[in-house]
Scaffold this active site. Sequence first.
Site, PDB file in Angstrom:
ATOM      1  CG  HIS A   1      -9.552  24.051  -3.249  1.00 26.24           C
ATOM      2  ND1 HIS A   1     -10.460  24.080  -2.272  1.00 26.24           N
ATOM      3  CD2 HIS A   1      -9.912  25.181  -4.151  1.00 26.24           C
ATOM      4  CE1 HIS A   1     -11.495  24.948  -2.483  1.00 26.24           C
ATOM      5  NE2 HIS A   1     -11.230  25.483  -3.580  1.00 26.24           N
TER       6      HIS A   1
ATOM      7  CD  GLU B   1     -12.205  29.983  -8.328  1.00 21.02           C
ATOM      8  OE1 GLU B   1     -11.636  30.073  -9.562  1.00 21.02           O
ATOM      9  OE2 GLU B   1     -12.747  29.041  -7.901  1.00 21.02           O
TER      10      GLU B   1
END
Length: 218
Positions: A8, A82
């Site tokens: 990201h 994550e």
Amino acid sequence: MRLLLVRHGETPSNVNHLLDTAVPGPGLTPLGEAQAAALPEALAGEDIEALYVSTLLRTQLTAAPLAAARGLAVIVRDGIRELSAGDLEMLPGHTPEGERYLRTVFAWAAGDTALRMPGGESGAEALARYDAVVAEAAASGAGTVAMVSHGAAIRVWTAARADNVDVAFAAARPLENTGVVILEGSPSDGWKVLSWQGATVAPAGETGPAGEPLDTEA
């Protein structure tokens, strides 16, 4: 299948070096927004047929310009979020406790999947959830799939699953925001890394140790 794992764009927690892994997490900084806006051009040569993101806001914001440019639906999956920091959440990554996070997750990639993050998930759980999303994408029949995910998750999953990248290689090479790891393969046949953030990666056994870069041009 050709698999593009994209980190990201930049977040405020990245700037402050914090272990920020909880859902939904922060948005992007102005630089992160610019990085996201640059993704369509950066991936212009890729015939992306499916686009996945995690349940964290930052991946969805990063993928939005690419989805708009390609007319792709965004597929949200929790499995590629994550790696959870558990009790280490929001600690500075450069402190001894913060460094425990990376030691733990790379131990998972090295095979110690029973090890559990303090207050968080085990390696077996983390890899299984990531595997499930990759398997779903492979089963879809798409030739090229992009997944906007997270730095630690991408590095650990790749080190654990790719035949030509080992833990030492992945641990030594942090991904920049919107950095891309490109793999080829399938859940049944295995995976090999073609490039790591623009550098071609050598096939295992051909030119030296696993994961040795052939071309360091980014």
